[in-house]
Write a protein that holds these residues in place. Sequence first.
Motif, PDB file in Angstrom:
ATOM      1  N   UNK B  56      51.461  69.524  63.731  1.00 49.40           N
ATOM      2  CA  UNK B  56      50.113  68.418  63.416  1.00 49.40           C
ATOM      3  C   UNK B  56      48.922  69.179  63.888  1.00 49.40           C
ATOM      4  N   UNK B  57      47.821  68.846  63.146  1.00 53.04           N
ATOM      5  CA  UNK B  57      46.526  69.149  63.547  1.00 53.04           C
ATOM      6  C   UNK B  57      46.187  69.268  64.567  1.00 53.04           C
ATOM      7  N   UNK B  58      45.511  69.860  65.643  1.00 47.88           N
ATOM      8  CA  UNK B  58      44.974  69.620  66.751  1.00 47.88           C
ATOM      9  C   UNK B  58      43.789  68.491  66.899  1.00 47.88           C
ATOM     10  N   UNK B  89      42.044  68.534  63.293  1.00 46.08           N
ATOM     11  CA  UNK B  89      41.976  67.799  62.075  1.00 46.08           C
ATOM     12  C   UNK B  89      41.322  66.472  62.594  1.00 46.08           C
ATOM     13  N   UNK B  90      41.146  66.275  63.895  1.00 47.51           N
ATOM     14  CA  UNK B  90      40.360  65.362  64.322  1.00 47.51           C
ATOM     15  C   UNK B  90      39.582  65.469  65.817  1.00 47.51           C
ATOM     16  N   UNK B  91      38.354  64.760  65.966  1.00 46.11           N
ATOM     17  CA  UNK B  91      37.813  64.783  67.088  1.00 46.11           C
ATOM     18  C   UNK B  91      37.216  63.692  67.433  1.00 46.11           C
ATOM     19  N   UNK B 372      58.234  64.520  55.076  1.00 45.31           N
ATOM     20  CA  UNK B 372      58.120  64.403  53.611  1.00 45.31           C
ATOM     21  C   UNK B 372      57.539  63.039  53.240  1.00 45.31           C
ATOM     22  N   UNK B 373      56.611  63.141  52.221  1.00 50.47           N
ATOM     23  CA  UNK B 373      55.924  62.168  51.805  1.00 50.47           C
ATOM     24  C   UNK B 373      54.516  61.943  52.484  1.00 50.47           C
ATOM     25  N   UNK B 374      54.320  62.692  53.476  1.00 52.79           N
ATOM     26  CA  UNK B 374      53.254  62.593  54.433  1.00 52.79           C
ATOM     27  C   UNK B 374      51.967  63.449  53.895  1.00 52.79           C
ATOM     28  N   UNK B 375      50.804  62.760  53.778  1.00 52.70           N
ATOM     29  CA  UNK B 375      49.839  63.504  53.524  1.00 52.70           C
ATOM     30  C   UNK B 375      49.628  64.559  54.601  1.00 52.70           C
ATOM     31  N   UNK B 376      49.296  66.088  54.091  1.00 56.28           N
ATOM     32  CA  UNK B 376      49.582  66.984  54.884  1.00 56.28           C
ATOM     33  C   UNK B 376      48.316  67.134  55.756  1.00 56.28           C
ATOM     34  N   UNK B 377      48.723  67.166  57.093  1.00 55.78           N
ATOM     35  CA  UNK B 377      47.647  67.207  58.171  1.00 55.78           C
ATOM     36  C   UNK B 377      48.091  68.198  59.287  1.00 55.78           C
ATOM     37  N   UNK B 413      44.301  75.867  58.595  1.00 49.25           N
ATOM     38  CA  UNK B 413      44.078  74.176  58.914  1.00 49.25           C
ATOM     39  C   UNK B 413      44.067  73.406  57.530  1.00 49.25           C
ATOM     40  N   UNK B 414      44.853  72.350  57.846  1.00 48.92           N
ATOM     41  CA  UNK B 414      45.173  71.639  56.496  1.00 48.92           C
ATOM     42  C   UNK B 414      44.762  70.013  57.012  1.00 48.92           C
ATOM     43  N   UNK B 415      43.710  69.550  56.470  1.00 52.49           N
ATOM     44  CA  UNK B 415      43.274  68.084  56.925  1.00 52.49           C
ATOM     45  C   UNK B 415      43.326  67.242  55.937  1.00 52.49           C
TER      46      UNK B 415
END
Lengths: 304, 427
Positions: B56-58, B89-91, B372-377, B413-415
């Motif tokens: 998962x994105x940082x 992907x989030x701050x 699977x099925x999740x928005x890539x983040x 990074x994929x957000x």
Amino acid sequence: MNHLLSTEYLSATDLTRILNMADEMAEVLDRPIPKVPTLRGKTVGLVFFENSTRTRLSFERAAKALSADTMTFGSQGSSMTKGESLRDTALTLEAIGADLMVVRHYAVGAAHRISEWVDVPVINAGDGTNQHPTQALLDALTLRQRFGKLDGLAVAIVGDIRHSRVARSNVFALNALGAEVTLVAPATLLPTSLEGWPVKVAYHIDEVVEDTDVMYLLRIQAERGGDQVVPSLPEYVSRFGLTEQRYARMSGDSVVLHPGPMNRGVEIAHGVAEAERSLVLSQVRNGVAVRMAVMLTLFGAHHD
Amino acid sequence: MIDVLLASGLVLTAGGMEAADILIRNGTIVAIGTDLPVEDLAGVERIDVKGCWIGPGFVDLHTHLREPGFEYKEDIESGSRAAARGGFTAVVAMPNTSPAMDSGHVAALVAARGSEVGLVEVQPAGAVSLGRQGSQLAHLDDLWDAGCRIFTDDGDPVSDAGLMRQALEYIGDLGGIVSQHCEDRGLSRGGHMHEGAVSSVLGIRGIPHASEDVMVARDIRLAEMTGRRIHFQHLSSARSVDLIADARARGIAVTAEVTPHHLMFTDKEIEAGTDPSFKMHPPLRSESDRQALIAGLRKDVIDVIATDHAPHVAADKEVPFEEAANGVIGLETAAAVVNTVLQPEASELFAWMSIRPAQIAQMAHQGQLPSIGQEANMVVFDPAATWSPLSYVSKSTNSPYTGMTFTGRVLLTISRGRLTSRNGELA
């Protein structure tokens, strides 16, 4: 040596070389015409971000005795509040034509930072509570003239060590030259850590008064908060002041030093300031010779 | 929205890292596994990520985006770019803006601007007190409604213990958490660096350990008294780690963060002429503190690594140390610093930098294992790549890391289904 910023890394050889040259400069200053042409055509920038009459005049006299021109930049208040960074100020003065910069600043490391930005030699003429190397050199010269050498000399530095650039410069310079330094102050006026300091510590002037060769007195630096950490001046005098009674108990060969300005009646009694073994005015005279020697050293010039 | 095949990576799963390909179509994960059917791959870019960690994105709990008010240092767009380049992907945007984020409309503006830029999720942190003045509570309900989940006066501590008690109770009832900048101003006043041997030689007034420790101790007691959660920001002192371990053992709900720079550096970096990029608050402390912070992180006493990304323009640092502004930038280098200093397991890195911070900030879309099925983040991190940061996409360059060599680099990074950064370049 490219700059003179601190005594911390100076060896006995470095120090002795400057002191030897300063002896020669003292001889120049004793001549009927106390001036040599060595730095003719050079411009010394006196860059003062902090009020100082004594040090500025001493450097100015030193530059002129070597036939250099001087230009003075004076500023008070933070460069930040004026909207100009220290770097911009330094580069501007270099562009105007300073061949060497003498920097006095109220903040630690100012001269060091400037030395990284400009291509000319920089002399630290006092940076906040950090270092004042030419003061330590002139003190060493004064003591060498009096005692012949510093090796084995017992030096007590008494007072507001925590806020003193003079103390920091002297501890390292005097130690390098073989003196044994004792710091005398209440805990609130000592540095919070003395790890790595080549010193002993005493908490009452009476612990050292009879055994020291040199009593080096410092004023309490009220402008840096030194007065907020002692209960009152009379109490300070009772533990740390060099009164006439204490002076009388000192050995007959011992001397008293003070970097000025003196607060008579606090760290030094009026009668002690005037006493025969007070070398305060010798220190001031030697300041000019030492600063001449440092300028010559940094210009790589040899006096003939 | 992207159509890519991440080939031959190591994917974070509940059971650890597993070698697998990940197929993303139209921004959504459609397959994870080995031997994905080749006929599915038309129109899909294949990116070889052999040996790279995919998780998962940082999420950064502690970012100063400087907007509104200090856009000359950073703004939401430039800060979002820096975050994307660093694998985030989030701050959580700190509220010491001008005006301060003490009311709902300022927080809403920051969140909306973050969405508009669209590179990372920007969650505003609400101020605890009006104007961050430490005297009365900010508009906490409005801030909550605007999306704030973390409340702090960061930059300043909540010094008044009575106000802190009220904040813990009120914010706790909303469902949020108070995040404290731990500093006793009576002990830190006039200080510019760690109080110790280095500060004494330099003559720079120091900030003792106790400045942090006494505030941590006080607030643990207040958290215990109120029964509410508290989060401690940017720990620097070994004793605070001990205090938190002790509080945990007694069942008090305490979480804590540490910055990459406190994990890497000590006050030994500082000399008289030092670049004030090594000046920050709390200050870099001793080697024993640094070791205690590392041990605290490894023992889960410290939960999270947060950057305290604090941009300042050159003029703020081209001055003597004592006059310089506090803080360093950190978004673009955080994961590399952590990987270089700690050489963590992949699961540790993702726990410290995405899963736990997402939980603390209550970000539903962040910190999730790829499925699977999740928005890539997600972030793709190459733990073996070496590189040196030489330039930054942040508006400011006050970094102590420039020119250092790191092991470990963010590759992709994929957000929210979009590629935001690739090989150190913005996508």
